[in-house]
Scaffold this motif. Structure first.
Motif, PDB file in Angstrom:
ATOM      1  N   GLU A   1      41.096 -81.297  -5.347  1.00 19.54           N
ATOM      2  CA  GLU A   1      41.073 -79.933  -5.843  1.00 19.54           C
ATOM      3  C   GLU A   1      40.702 -79.114  -4.858  1.00 19.54           C
ATOM      4  O   GLU A   1      39.733 -79.281  -3.984  1.00 19.54           O
ATOM      5  N   ILE A   2      41.567 -77.732  -4.771  1.00 17.47           N
ATOM      6  CA  ILE A   2      41.350 -77.125  -3.725  1.00 17.47           C
ATOM      7  C   ILE A   2      40.729 -75.646  -4.011  1.00 17.47           C
ATOM      8  O   ILE A   2      40.582 -74.895  -3.361  1.00 17.47           O
ATOM      9  N   GLU A   3      40.125 -75.279  -5.236  1.00 19.15           N
ATOM     10  CA  GLU A   3      39.892 -74.333  -5.698  1.00 19.15           C
ATOM     11  C   GLU A   3      38.509 -74.026  -4.939  1.00 19.15           C
ATOM     12  O   GLU A   3      38.447 -72.921  -4.732  1.00 19.15           O
ATOM     13  N   ALA A   4      37.584 -74.927  -5.099  1.00 17.41           N
ATOM     14  CA  ALA A   4      36.138 -74.621  -4.219  1.00 17.41           C
ATOM     15  C   ALA A   4      36.318 -74.342  -2.792  1.00 17.41           C
ATOM     16  O   ALA A   4      35.785 -73.477  -2.158  1.00 17.41           O
ATOM     17  N   PRO A   5      37.151 -75.105  -1.819  1.00 14.87           N
ATOM     18  CA  PRO A   5      37.509 -74.975  -0.632  1.00 14.87           C
ATOM     19  C   PRO A   5      38.031 -73.410  -0.380  1.00 14.87           C
ATOM     20  O   PRO A   5      37.782 -72.834   0.599  1.00 14.87           O
ATOM     21  N   ALA A   6      38.899 -73.294  -1.224  1.00 15.34           N
ATOM     22  CA  ALA A   6      39.650 -71.648  -1.213  1.00 15.34           C
ATOM     23  C   ALA A   6      38.715 -70.670  -1.576  1.00 15.34           C
ATOM     24  O   ALA A   6      38.681 -69.701  -0.791  1.00 15.34           O
ATOM     25  N   GLU A   7      37.864 -70.934  -2.523  1.00 11.33           N
ATOM     26  CA  GLU A   7      36.780 -69.864  -2.853  1.00 11.33           C
ATOM     27  C   GLU A   7      35.626 -69.753  -1.683  1.00 11.33           C
ATOM     28  O   GLU A   7      35.462 -68.721  -1.226  1.00 11.33           O
ATOM     29  N   ALA A   8      35.333 -70.979  -1.034  1.00  7.89           N
ATOM     30  CA  ALA A   8      34.747 -70.966   0.360  1.00  7.89           C
ATOM     31  C   ALA A   8      35.212 -70.124   1.471  1.00  7.89           C
ATOM     32  O   ALA A   8      34.454 -69.430   2.009  1.00  7.89           O
ATOM     33  N   ALA A   9      36.420 -70.357   1.524  1.00  9.85           N
ATOM     34  CA  ALA A   9      37.298 -69.439   2.473  1.00  9.85           C
ATOM     35  C   ALA A   9      37.185 -68.015   2.289  1.00  9.85           C
ATOM     36  O   ALA A   9      36.818 -67.164   3.171  1.00  9.85           O
ATOM     37  N   GLY A  10      37.149 -67.705   1.203  1.00 10.09           N
ATOM     38  CA  GLY A  10      37.349 -66.327   0.864  1.00 10.09           C
ATOM     39  C   GLY A  10      35.818 -65.717   0.968  1.00 10.09           C
ATOM     40  O   GLY A  10      35.827 -64.588   1.516  1.00 10.09           O
ATOM     41  N   LEU A  11      34.852 -66.348   0.650  1.00 11.51           N
ATOM     42  CA  LEU A  11      33.672 -65.935   0.886  1.00 11.51           C
ATOM     43  C   LEU A  11      33.193 -66.063   2.287  1.00 11.51           C
ATOM     44  O   LEU A  11      32.536 -65.048   2.758  1.00 11.51           O
ATOM     45  N   ALA A  12      33.691 -66.928   3.085  1.00 12.26           N
ATOM     46  CA  ALA A  12      33.516 -66.717   4.609  1.00 12.26           C
ATOM     47  C   ALA A  12      34.118 -65.686   5.191  1.00 12.26           C
ATOM     48  O   ALA A  12      33.318 -64.862   5.804  1.00 12.26           O
ATOM     49  N   PHE A  13      35.358 -65.491   4.730  1.00  8.85           N
ATOM     50  CA  PHE A  13      36.010 -64.408   5.241  1.00  8.85           C
ATOM     51  C   PHE A  13      35.416 -63.091   5.133  1.00  8.85           C
ATOM     52  O   PHE A  13      35.217 -61.895   6.019  1.00  8.85           O
ATOM     53  N   GLN A  14      35.020 -62.902   3.772  1.00 11.16           N
ATOM     54  CA  GLN A  14      34.312 -61.719   3.170  1.00 11.16           C
ATOM     55  C   GLN A  14      32.946 -61.368   3.770  1.00 11.16           C
ATOM     56  O   GLN A  14      32.662 -60.198   4.299  1.00 11.16           O
ATOM     57  N   LEU A  15      32.326 -62.540   3.942  1.00 10.46           N
ATOM     58  CA  LEU A  15      30.953 -62.218   4.710  1.00 10.46           C
ATOM     59  C   LEU A  15      31.140 -61.735   6.021  1.00 10.46           C
ATOM     60  O   LEU A  15      30.355 -61.167   6.515  1.00 10.46           O
ATOM     61  N   THR A  16      31.879 -62.559   6.765  1.00 12.26           N
ATOM     62  CA  THR A  16      32.202 -62.320   8.168  1.00 12.26           C
ATOM     63  C   THR A  16      32.530 -60.559   8.184  1.00 12.26           C
ATOM     64  O   THR A  16      32.006 -59.948   9.002  1.00 12.26           O
ATOM     65  N   ASN A  17      33.497 -60.048   7.480  1.00  7.05           N
ATOM     66  CA  ASN A  17      33.800 -58.763   7.341  1.00  7.05           C
ATOM     67  C   ASN A  17      32.399 -57.837   7.212  1.00  7.05           C
ATOM     68  O   ASN A  17      32.382 -56.882   7.731  1.00  7.05           O
TER      69      ASN A  17
END
Length: 119
Positions: A1-17
């Motif tokens: 399942e890639i949903e959880a890692p994809a969501e984590a990537a989005g959160l990582a990028f957004q928090l970095t921004n």
């Protein structure tokens, strides 16, 4: 399942921004972090973002070559930005923190062969 890692990537990028824009956001009275978290506790937020990056790592293996190449460029660039912020967190209140052109070029070139299935 890639949903959880994809969501984590989005959160990582957004928090970095969010961390990158912290000084500008403070000056404009904008708030993007939850009220119950100290928005000035950058060390906590940096570690939180690092956790999201770790949780996103399985996404790399789940993607096709084109997607993997794009993910590695985005992930590498945003992670480098986070680590630049981590070396001197208070810099976000002084100027816009950036990844050097040389570092971005290196990240891009390291991912390019993936597009053609060479790695």
């Amino acid at each position: 399942e890639i949903e959880a890692p994809a969501e984590a990537a989005g959160l990582a990028f957004q928090l970095t921004n969010i961390l990158r824009g912290r000084g500008e956001d403070r000056d404009r009275s904008r708030r993007y972090l939850p009220m119950n978290e100290d928005p000035l506790d950058l060390d906590f937020q940096i570690e939180r973002a690092r956790g999201f990056y770790r949780d996103a790592e399985p996404l790399d293996a789940a993607l096709e070559n084109d997607g993997r190449a794009v993910f590695r460029v985005m992930n590498g660039t945003y992670r480098a930005l986070l680590e630049t912020i981590a070396t001197r967190p208070q810099a976000v209140f002084e100027k816009r923190v950036r990844v050097s052109k040389l570092r971005k070029t290196a990240i891009y070139l390291s991912a390019w062969p993936l597009k053609w299935g060479l790695r």
